[in-house]
Scaffold this motif. Structure first.
Motif, PDB file in Angstrom:
ATOM      1  N   ALA A 720      70.909   8.050  61.834  1.00 23.21           N
ATOM      2  CA  ALA A 720      69.749   7.182  61.844  1.00 23.21           C
ATOM      3  C   ALA A 720      69.553   6.459  63.162  1.00 23.21           C
ATOM      4  CB  ALA A 720      69.878   6.161  60.718  1.00 23.21           C
ATOM      5  N   HIS A 721      70.321   6.832  64.178  1.00 26.58           N
ATOM      6  CA  HIS A 721      70.103   6.293  65.523  1.00 26.58           C
ATOM      7  C   HIS A 721      70.166   4.775  65.565  1.00 26.58           C
ATOM      8  CE1 HIS A 721      68.258  10.177  67.059  1.00 26.58           C
ATOM      9  NE2 HIS A 721      68.337  10.351  65.755  1.00 26.58           N
ATOM     10  N   GLY A 722      70.953   4.135  64.706  1.00 23.98           N
ATOM     11  CA  GLY A 722      70.948   2.674  64.735  1.00 23.98           C
ATOM     12  C   GLY A 722      72.351   2.123  64.583  1.00 23.98           C
ATOM     13  N   ASN A 724      72.815  -1.273  63.868  1.00 22.69           N
ATOM     14  CA  ASN A 724      72.765  -2.359  62.891  1.00 22.69           C
ATOM     15  C   ASN A 724      72.644  -1.762  61.492  1.00 22.69           C
ATOM     16  OD1 ASN A 724      72.313  -4.512  61.288  1.00 22.69           O
ATOM     17  ND2 ASN A 724      70.475  -5.230  62.333  1.00 22.69           N
ATOM     18  N   ASN A 727      70.046  -3.111  58.936  1.00 22.50           N
ATOM     19  CA  ASN A 727      68.669  -2.688  59.167  1.00 22.50           C
ATOM     20  C   ASN A 727      68.483  -1.203  58.904  1.00 22.50           C
ATOM     21  OD1 ASN A 727      66.326  -1.924  61.394  1.00 22.50           O
ATOM     22  ND2 ASN A 727      66.035  -3.838  60.290  1.00 22.50           N
ATOM     23  N   VAL A 728      69.493  -0.414  59.263  1.00 18.96           N
ATOM     24  CA  VAL A 728      69.374   1.028  59.020  1.00 18.96           C
ATOM     25  C   VAL A 728      69.244   1.297  57.524  1.00 18.96           C
ATOM     26  CG1 VAL A 728      70.635   3.194  59.087  1.00 18.96           C
ATOM     27  CG2 VAL A 728      70.503   1.784  61.121  1.00 18.96           C
ATOM     28  N   LEU A 730      67.989  -0.756  55.405  1.00 21.94           N
ATOM     29  CA  LEU A 730      66.677  -1.228  54.965  1.00 21.94           C
ATOM     30  C   LEU A 730      65.564  -0.246  55.298  1.00 21.94           C
ATOM     31  CD1 LEU A 730      66.672  -5.035  55.759  1.00 21.94           C
ATOM     32  CD2 LEU A 730      66.513  -3.942  53.549  1.00 21.94           C
ATOM     33  N   VAL A 731      65.583   0.285  56.542  1.00 22.13           N
ATOM     34  CA  VAL A 731      64.422   1.084  56.961  1.00 22.13           C
ATOM     35  C   VAL A 731      64.686   2.571  56.917  1.00 22.13           C
ATOM     36  CG1 VAL A 731      63.554  -0.760  58.399  1.00 22.13           C
ATOM     37  CG2 VAL A 731      64.987   1.009  59.406  1.00 22.13           C
ATOM     38  N   ASP A 732      65.930   2.991  56.631  1.00 18.19           N
ATOM     39  CA  ASP A 732      66.146   4.430  56.641  1.00 18.19           C
ATOM     40  C   ASP A 732      66.870   4.904  55.380  1.00 18.19           C
ATOM     41  OD1 ASP A 732      66.683   7.086  57.252  1.00 18.19           O
ATOM     42  OD2 ASP A 732      66.680   6.669  59.384  1.00 18.19           O
ATOM     43  N   ALA A 735      65.130   3.226  52.386  1.00 17.38           N
ATOM     44  CA  ALA A 735      63.789   2.757  52.727  1.00 17.38           C
ATOM     45  C   ALA A 735      62.861   2.761  51.515  1.00 17.38           C
ATOM     46  CB  ALA A 735      63.213   3.620  53.840  1.00 17.38           C
ATOM     47  N   LEU A 736      63.160   3.625  50.559  1.00 19.15           N
ATOM     48  CA  LEU A 736      62.278   3.670  49.384  1.00 19.15           C
ATOM     49  C   LEU A 736      62.343   2.347  48.632  1.00 19.15           C
ATOM     50  CD1 LEU A 736      60.366   5.567  47.962  1.00 19.15           C
ATOM     51  CD2 LEU A 736      62.225   6.266  46.494  1.00 19.15           C
ATOM     52  N   THR A 738      62.956  -0.496  49.987  1.00 20.40           N
ATOM     53  CA  THR A 738      62.233  -1.468  50.792  1.00 20.40           C
ATOM     54  C   THR A 738      60.739  -1.343  50.569  1.00 20.40           C
ATOM     55  OG1 THR A 738      63.961  -1.152  52.423  1.00 20.40           O
ATOM     56  CG2 THR A 738      62.022  -2.369  53.113  1.00 20.40           C
ATOM     57  N   LEU A 739      60.288  -0.089  50.516  1.00 25.24           N
ATOM     58  CA  LEU A 739      58.862   0.127  50.270  1.00 25.24           C
ATOM     59  C   LEU A 739      58.468  -0.539  48.956  1.00 25.24           C
ATOM     60  CD1 LEU A 739      56.512   1.593  51.571  1.00 25.24           C
ATOM     61  CD2 LEU A 739      57.016   3.564  50.151  1.00 25.24           C
TER      62      LEU A 739
ATOM     63  N   HIS B  29      67.168  -2.522  65.119  1.00 26.58           N
ATOM     64  CA  HIS B  29      67.873  -1.312  64.729  1.00 26.58           C
ATOM     65  C   HIS B  29      69.316  -1.310  65.217  1.00 26.58           C
ATOM     66  CE1 HIS B  29      66.855   2.058  62.341  1.00 26.58           C
ATOM     67  NE2 HIS B  29      67.425   2.930  63.156  1.00 26.58           N
ATOM     68  N   HIS B  30      69.561  -2.087  66.267  1.00 26.04           N
ATOM     69  CA  HIS B  30      70.919  -2.062  66.797  1.00 26.04           C
ATOM     70  C   HIS B  30      71.639  -3.396  66.651  1.00 26.04           C
ATOM     71  CE1 HIS B  30      70.542   1.940  68.296  1.00 26.04           C
ATOM     72  NE2 HIS B  30      69.448   1.630  68.959  1.00 26.04           N
ATOM     73  N   LEU B  92      60.046   9.838  53.573  1.00 24.05           N
ATOM     74  CA  LEU B  92      60.770   8.802  54.316  1.00 24.05           C
ATOM     75  C   LEU B  92      61.802   9.316  55.313  1.00 24.05           C
ATOM     76  CD1 LEU B  92      61.235   6.293  51.433  1.00 24.05           C
ATOM     77  CD2 LEU B  92      60.239   5.719  53.618  1.00 24.05           C
TER      78      LEU B  92
END
Lengths: 770, 147
Positions: A720-722, A724, A727-728, A730-732, A735-736, A738-739, B29-30, B92
């Motif tokens: 997921a390239h992150g 944190n 946050n990863v 939450l948004v990856d 993510a569903l 979160t949506l 993100h990081h 997603l």
């Protein structure tokens, strides 16, 4: 095939436009749709290579659930397709005349088209779940059509009643289908039909039969669910003719016929069908005799026929199955015609009361002739198709596999009442001395459909084997499971059926002649009906409303303390229940290593909470709550959750700002609750706190599988390239969720907006919203 | 209650807070941060303005009405979610591009950032909507509902 299956649904929304452009001619255009569909399916089936019985297409819909959109056509399906499309075409022409000038005629056509699509779906379904879906769609269409005159209270009540009754049955049917699918290990109809032994040996076989049959009985208005059908006569007459006599109420019959190869042949199946069918047959005919509303009589007689068909399918013998299908065709032809005639008479005279009609044939000669022909078919007088049907029917009952004498007696009595009913609707209104002077002759559009149906009823009677044989023969095979030899003829020779037929006819005519005094003498027996199933329906509905009302007042009183109280109590009770069920908490609390600043937070937070609860000043309360919030944020940061801590701090700050904004408007800060209630709340709050603390302690010391967080740590950067992880997630990764959460947030904001807007209205106006 | 000190402070704080909220959003993100906290942080200066000056002043600072911000955010997040379907991948699924930057660095840009932007907008919309609702001028109609 898929295109033709979808066509009615796609065309339905366009019909109101068609109606606007072509006016009353639209009916003729719309009639082309069912005709084309009928021709398509007929061609599809008859052009199958020899030896093949069925063809199907299948689309994966939700394959994990076994749900596929499978369409299958075989002899039985085609038989019903042709019935549905033929009657559908005639009725849409008729409806244009019947509802001419009605401002919602276009919508009416759209509903009818929608219904036709759903009904075709039932008979073409090759998957149990597809069938169920279409089954419920027809209930929905029926609801919309019965309640078409939605300004009238009776129409709305009847629509709801029909919907509730058939939907209850529908839910049973769904449960039955799920069990059946599990027993057969497939929801595909071809598999289910081929696995008879596995299904009947399965432990849930009795449950399957009962549930599926309840579904079929509610749909086909069998006793004790029959009461919705007469009330459904609130619908415009074309609907009564199409849905509530020719097609939708036959869906239960179709279902039983369709599943006979898989479920049939057992005493449970045959016994239930025969008993319920015979009772329905008699009840329908008996109640019809006392009804004075023209459509009401027809509705009760429809119930009688539906019972007959169920009973015949219950026998399961090739002869009985043949009788059922022949009778079904005969009924569709004569009852369709009679319903349409009833509509014409209603239009022309403005009444449907049989006691007020006589001698109409002078004003409505063609309609009278049609009614006479249809009534003769209904009474089973040669040379109509109804006569052929009645002969086979009596023959099948006489050769019933069990209690033939009893069943024959019941059938004969019902048939006598049926003949009397035929006289009352087909002869009574048209002959004798005219009572009405004024009479509007119907237009041509309304005359065509009943005429076609009545003529078909007579012509097919003259050459039954030639005209109906090619259609009925293939339809019997999927029910009986073997090729059925069928030979229909007008003249059977003098046998038991013929004698019974003559008896029925003679007694029926006698019954018709003395109907007045018979009705008076037997009227007392109707008192039973007042405590009948219709009353049960009322009671159960009233009970349901009462429970719903009670639990809403209980759980949703609109007062915040009550919500908190209910939520906390449920949380507490469920947690305690679970702890007790698991044999209590184990006591091993190893010494917890506490650092001084942690201990400080642990003391500060509860202390602040106590101040917030006990303070007599709002400002102090709010400040104390703020301390609680910042304390929790501090805890988060101690245990290395900076994201949470930061978010918590911002939230706390915003809350303070919100309080400032709302402060001036809040009421005086008073003690709203009594000391007893405060004590109760305090105890509850304390208990929740203690139980959750114990639970948490237990949870941290339970051995648990390696936490999923390690997986997140490993995959966060490469996948997921992150860096944190919070946050990863939450948004990856999640993510569903979160949506979903932001959708809830948005909904809540809209709620707040509306709430404030409503409160801003003047108090007098506000009453209206509560 | 108009405080000159608060008003002056707001003037200086406003751009800083807005910038900080964007900073939180993009670094999320990081490092600690992200759409939720960024959105909350963006709502803070608006709330501050509503307090220091007036609700209408605060309202005019927003480019869109809160309810529209909310809709825009939800549409962004949902659009990003569905977008993956059009590329033949499950709902997603994130997509990433790596842009080489002058100086040897690489900028990693992906759809999750857009999704985060959607969250940011929704949270901003929700909070400002609630603030404006509560701060609407017409205290006369705010009588206590006695029942």
């Amino acid at each position: 095939m898929t295109l033709f299956f979808l066509a009615p649904f796609l065309l339905a929304p366009l019909l109101p436009l068609l109606d606007r452009w072509f006016g009353n001619k639209a009916g003729w255009l719309i009639a082309c749709v069912p005709i084309l569909i009928g021709i398509y399916y007929g061609d599809l089936w008859w052009s199958l290579p020899a030896g093949e019985e069925r063809t199907s297409v299948s689309w994966a819909w939700a394959p994990q659930l076994g749900l596929r959109l499978t369409l299958m056509i075989d002899g039985l399906g085609l038989f019903f397709v042709l019935l549905i499309t033929a009657v559908g075409a005639l009725v849409s022409i008729y409806a244009s005349g019947y509802l001419a000038g009605h401002d919602r005629l276009g919508r009416f056509h759209a509903y009818m088209m929608f219904f036709m699509g759903a009904m075709l779906g039932i008979v073409l379904a090759g998957n149990l779940l597809t069938l169920y879906m279409c089954w419920e769609l027809t209930s929905l269409a029926s609801f919309l059509l019965i309640g078409f005159d939605n300004e009238r209270r009776e129409a709305r009540a009847a629509a709801t009643q029909a919907l509730v009754t058939t939907a209850v049955g529908g839910l049973c049917l769904l449960a039955g289908f799920v069990l059946l699918g599990l027993a057969a290990d497939s929801f595909e109809l071809t598999d289910v039909l081929a696995r008879k032994d596995a299904i009947q040996r399965h432990g849930s076989y009795p449950a399957i039969v009962v549930l599926v049959l309840i579904g079929a009985f509610t749909k086909s208005a069998q006793f004790p669910f029959h009461f919705w059908l007469p009330n459904a006569m609130e619908a415009p007459t074309p609907v009564s003719a199409y849905l509530h006599s020719a097609t939708m109420v036959k869906a239960g019959i179709f279902l039983v016929a369709r599943l006979t190869p898989a479920l049939g042949g057992t005493p449970l199946w045959a016994g239930t069908l025969t008993t319920v069918g015979a009772v329905t047959m008699f009840v329908g005919a008996y109640l019809a005799f006392f009804e004075h509303d023209l459509k009401g009589v027809l509705a009760y007689l429809t119930i009688n026929v539906l019972g007959t068909l169920m009973m015949l399918l219950g026998f399961g013998t090739p002869l009985a199955v043949q009788a059922a299908m022949v009778y079904l065709v005969a009924h569709a032809l004569y009852k369709g015609a009679l319903f349409l005639v009833a509509g014409i008479v209603d239009h022309a005279t403005g009444t449907r009361d049989l006691r007020k009609m006589a001698g109409l044939i002078r004003r409505l000669p063609l309609t009278g002739a049609v009614a006479l022909a249809a009534a003769l078919s209904m009474a089973g007088v040669a040379p109509t198709f109804g006569y052929v049907a009645k002969e086979v029917f009596l023959d099948a009952v006489w050769h019933a596999p069990f209690v033939p004498i009893l069943l024959t007696v019941v059938s004969v009595v019902s048939s006598i009442l049926l003949v009397a009913g035929a006289g009352r609707v087909g002869i009574g209104p048209f002959f004798g001395r005219p009572t009405q002077d004024e009479c509007d002759p119907p237009g041509m559009t309304m005359q065509v459909a009943p005429l076609v149906l009545a003529v078909a009823g007579v012509v097919t009677g003259l050459a039954p084997q030639t005209l109906m044989g090619p259609l009925l023969g293939p339809a019997l095979e999927p029910i009986a499971g073997e090729p059925v030899k069928m030979y229909l003829t007008l003249w059977h020779g003098v046998g038991v059926p013929f004698v019974l037929s003559l008896v029925v006819l003679a007694a029926g005519i006698a019954c018709y002649i003395v109907r007045g005094s018979l009705q008076r003498h037997l009227a007392g027996s109707l008192a039973v009906a007042r405590w009948g199933p219709a009353k049960w329906y009322e009671w159960s509905l009233a009970g349901l409303y009462w429970v719903a009302d009670w639990q809403t007042r209980m759980l949703q009183p609109g007062r915040l303390p009550r919500y908190v109280f209910v939520t906390s109590s449920v949380l507490l009770l469920l947690t305690i229940e679970e702890i007790v069920l698991r044999g209590g908490l184990r006591e091993h609390y190893p010494g917890i290593d506490v650092r001084p600043h942690e201990a400080f937070a642990a003391v500060l937070i509860p202390a602040a909470a106590l101040v917030a609860a006990a303070s007599r000043s709002r400002l102090a309360s709010v400040a104390a709550l703020g301390v609680v919030g910042y304390g929790v944020a501090w805890l988060f940061s101690i245990f290395s959750a900076p994201d949470l801590a930061a978010t918590q701090i911002v939230i706390e700050s915003l809350t303070v700002i919100l309080f400032v904004l709302a402060f001036a408007r809040l009421p005086k800060y008073t003690l709203a609750s009594s000391p007893r209630r405060r004590l109760r709340d305090a105890l509850l709050a304390g208990a929740v706190g203690i139980v959750l603390t114990l639970l948490l302690l237990q949870a941290t010391h339970e051995p648990h599988p390696p936490p999923i967080s390690e997986w997140y740590v490993e995959h966060s950067v490469p996948a997921a390239h992150g860096r944190n992880i919070v946050n990863v997630i939450l948004v990856d990764f999640r993510a569903l969720d979160t949506l979903g959460e932001i959708t809830v947030l948005a909904t809540a904001a809209i709620g707040v907006w509306m709430l404030v807007r409503l409160s801003a209205q003047a108090p007098a106006k506000r009453e209206g919203y509560e | 209650m108009k405080s000159l000190i608060l008003q002056t402070a707001t003037r200086y704080l406003f751009p800083l807070l807005v910038l900080y909220s964007v900073f939180l959003l993009v670094r999320g993100h990081h490092e600690p941060g992200g759409g939720f906290i960024g959105g909350l942080m963006a709502a803070a200066p608006i709330a501050l303005c509503a307090l220091a000056y007036d609700v209408d002043v605060a309202r005019n600072l927003l480019p869109l009405r809160p309810i529209r911000l909310l809709a825009l955010g939800l549409a962004t997040a949902a659009g990003v979610s569905i977008g993956a379907l059009f590329m033949g991948r499950p709902l997603l699924t994130g997509s990433w591009v790596e842009l080489p930057m002058p100086g040897g660095g690489v900028l990693d840009l992906g759809t999750p950032l857009l999704f985060d932007l959607g969250i940011y907008l929704v949270v901003l919309g929700v909070v400002t909507q609630i603030i404006f609702s509560l701060a609407t001028k017409s205290p006369l109609h705010w009588e206590r509902d006695e029942s």
